[in-house]
Design an enzyme around this catalytic site. Structure first.
Site, PDB file in Angstrom:
ATOM      1  N   HIS A  17       5.100   9.092  -5.454  1.00  0.00           N
ATOM      2  CA  HIS A  17       4.493   7.797  -5.830  1.00  0.00           C
ATOM      3  C   HIS A  17       4.324   6.841  -4.994  1.00  0.00           C
ATOM      4  O   HIS A  17       4.957   6.716  -3.964  1.00  0.00           O
ATOM      5  CB  HIS A  17       5.766   7.151  -6.789  1.00  0.00           C
ATOM      6  CG  HIS A  17       6.198   7.750  -7.838  1.00  0.00           C
ATOM      7  ND1 HIS A  17       5.679   7.992  -8.918  1.00  0.00           N
ATOM      8  CD2 HIS A  17       7.289   8.841  -7.814  1.00  0.00           C
ATOM      9  CE1 HIS A  17       6.404   9.029  -9.903  1.00  0.00           C
ATOM     10  NE2 HIS A  17       7.266   9.398  -9.406  1.00  0.00           N
ATOM     11  N   GLU A 201      14.289  14.444 -16.817  1.00  0.00           N
ATOM     12  CA  GLU A 201      15.004  13.661 -15.627  1.00  0.00           C
ATOM     13  C   GLU A 201      16.586  13.527 -16.104  1.00  0.00           C
ATOM     14  O   GLU A 201      17.395  13.664 -15.309  1.00  0.00           O
ATOM     15  CB  GLU A 201      14.266  12.601 -15.081  1.00  0.00           C
ATOM     16  CG  GLU A 201      14.265  12.496 -13.658  1.00  0.00           C
ATOM     17  CD  GLU A 201      13.341  11.095 -13.430  1.00  0.00           C
ATOM     18  OE1 GLU A 201      12.651  10.702 -14.020  1.00  0.00           O
ATOM     19  OE2 GLU A 201      13.791  10.433 -12.282  1.00  0.00           O
TER      20      GLU A 201
HETATM   21  P1  IMP Z   1       3.851   3.175  -8.060  1.00  0.00           P
HETATM   22  O1  IMP Z   1       3.297   3.905  -9.489  1.00  0.00           O
HETATM   23  O2  IMP Z   1       2.841   3.754  -7.049  1.00  0.00           O
HETATM   24  O3  IMP Z   1       3.871   1.786  -8.290  1.00  0.00           O
HETATM   25  O4  IMP Z   1       5.278   4.024  -7.852  1.00  0.00           O
HETATM   26  C1  IMP Z   1       6.521   3.342  -8.351  1.00  0.00           C
HETATM   27  C2  IMP Z   1       6.915   3.690  -9.798  1.00  0.00           C
HETATM   28  O5  IMP Z   1       6.614   5.337  -9.766  1.00  0.00           O
HETATM   29  C3  IMP Z   1       8.033   3.407 -10.414  1.00  0.00           C
HETATM   30  O6  IMP Z   1       7.797   1.954 -10.914  1.00  0.00           O
HETATM   31  C4  IMP Z   1       8.301   4.242 -11.510  1.00  0.00           C
HETATM   32  O7  IMP Z   1       7.531   4.034 -12.552  1.00  0.00           O
HETATM   33  C5  IMP Z   1       7.677   5.567 -10.735  1.00  0.00           C
HETATM   34  N1  IMP Z   1       8.677   6.311 -10.467  1.00  0.00           N
HETATM   35  C6  IMP Z   1       9.139   6.459  -8.868  1.00  0.00           C
HETATM   36  N2  IMP Z   1      10.232   7.455  -8.850  1.00  0.00           N
HETATM   37  C7  IMP Z   1      10.469   7.818 -10.175  1.00  0.00           C
HETATM   38  C8  IMP Z   1      11.453   8.589 -10.496  1.00  0.00           C
HETATM   39  O8  IMP Z   1      12.229   9.166  -9.996  1.00  0.00           O
HETATM   40  N3  IMP Z   1      11.324   8.669 -11.784  1.00  0.00           N
HETATM   41  C9  IMP Z   1      10.513   8.363 -12.771  1.00  0.00           C
HETATM   42  N4  IMP Z   1       9.806   7.273 -12.365  1.00  0.00           N
HETATM   43  C10 IMP Z   1       9.456   7.271 -10.897  1.00  0.00           C
HETATM   44 ZN    ZN Z   2       8.806  10.946  -9.621  1.00  0.00          ZN
END
Ligand code: IMP
Ligand code: ZN
Length: 346
Positions: A17, A201
């Site tokens: 992410h 998860e």
């Molecule tokens: P972004 O989408 O680039 O803003 O990365 C952060 C987002 O990724 C978080 O707000 C979550 O929605 C998602 N995310 C990151 N790690 C996890 C995880 O372990 N489980 C579920 N969603 C995750």
């Molecule tokens: Zn993830």
């Protein structure tokens, strides 16, 4: 196998992410230019620390507070790509949730355009890494927002010449029911987009089997609770196994957010022993203070993998990328060229 072996190992990263991958260095630079009380060290878990899912997702909200404008989004994306390239990641699929921030004028469209611009600028630098992108649906969102994300992905796949390859489902696994997004995922499939869904998860056998049967995702993120002894079912395991749906496994992430009690108990072993496609990934290298190099090293140490097995694990990940056969072949050739040097030296 020493640290150098794992760093030099050519790697594929399929579950990262963007905002969770921010390094301390990037975060410090962003915070320095802001009037914010955030301390960069408080926006991640330090080595050995754990937290509840609630705490993990609170961190993401704080990180989003900092990365709330296009300039910051550009910098995070650009830096994350360079950091993975330095670790000898030769192919990466980043994922990110298009986000708007009215206070800075950032829209979901400008967000996606900014991420794509950073990817394009890295490509122009001829880094030895191929970068693709998945747009993410957050479980907190509505079906309408998910549909909009799919539309964005379709539109910008064309505009970016195929950098966008699919859709991710992520967000706090304890929030909402992912069944509501099925029409959006079907729409994505209709347009030829691939689907990488965070599934099981936490124990959620009904949601999991429904999504599996309705969608047949192209890859599963985590899949921590697919097996009966982890709150899943025999049917779920049989489905995933018979369809050979690759699993994106993020060891440290699961230990730190306490969805797995310890490295020894990680479901990597269950699926690896079944010879099921398993891909080692980082999830959020920034938030979880890890790196893809460390994750390979931890997997090798915990599950007693030989250097040949580690190499094979990395090589086999190529099969699961969301790119065409030509790209896969190109990567396989690259791995073969690098292999002799790496294994003879170890
Ligand atoms: P972004 O989408 O680039 O803003 O990365 C952060 C987002 O990724 C978080 O707000 C979550 O929605 C998602 N995310 C990151 N790690 C996890 C995880 O372990 N489980 C579920 N969603 C995750
Ligand atoms: Zn993830």
């Amino acid at each position: 196998m020493d640290a150098d072996f794992f760093r030099k190992l050519p790697k594929v990263e399929l579950h990262a992410h963007i905002n969770g991958s921010i390094s301390v260095s990037t975060m410090s630079q962003l915070v320095a230019g802001m009037s914010t009380s955030y301390n960069p060290d408080s926006l991640k878990f330090k080595k050995g620390e754990t937290g509840t899912l609630k705490e993990v997702f609170k961190l993401f909200r704080q990180i989003h507070d900092v990365i709330n404008n296009e300039k910051a989004v550009y910098k995070v994306t650009y830096d994350v790509i360079h950091e993975f390239a330095e670790e000898n990641v030769k192919y990466i699929e980043l994922r990110t949730t298009p986000r708007e921030e009215p206070s800075t004028g950032m829209t979901t469209i400008s967000y996606v355009e900014t991420v794509l611009r950073a990817i394009d600028d890295c490509a122009k630098e001829n880094l030895d890494i191929i970068v693709k992108l998945l747009l993410a649906v957050d479980r907190r969102q509505s079906l309408q927002v998910a549909m909009d994300t799919v539309q964005l992905a379709v539109k910008y796949r064309e505009k970016s010449n195929g950098v966008i390859v699919g859709i991710d489902l992520s967000g706090d696994p304890k929030v909402g029911n992912a069944d509501i997004f099925i029409p959006a995922f079907k729409e994505a499939q209709k347009h030829g987009l691939k689907l990488a869904l965070h599934l099981a998860e936490v124990p959620a056998p009904e949601e999991t089997i429904t999504l599996l049967r309705e969608i047949i995702p192209d890859r599963i993120g985590h899949g921590t609770c697919l097996q009966p002894d982890a709150g899943g079912t025999k049917d779920i395991v049989e489905f995933v196994e018979s369809h050979r749906i690759p699993l994106e496994l993020c060891l440290s992430s699961n230990i730190i957010n306490m969805t797995v009690p310890g490295y020894d108990n990680h479901h990597f072993k269950f699926w690896y022993d079944l010879e099921h496609p398993c891909i080692i990934c980082t999830d959020d290298k920034g938030v979880f203070s890890t790196s893809i190099t460390e994750e390979y090293s931890i997997a090798a140490d915990t599950f007693q993998l030989s250097s040949d097995q580690v190499w094979q694990l990395s090589y086999n990940s190529i099969d699961s990328i969301f790119s065409d056969e030509t790209t896969k072949q190109l990567l396989r050739e690259k791995w073969k060229t690098l292999k002799e040097n790496l294994l003879l030296k170890s």
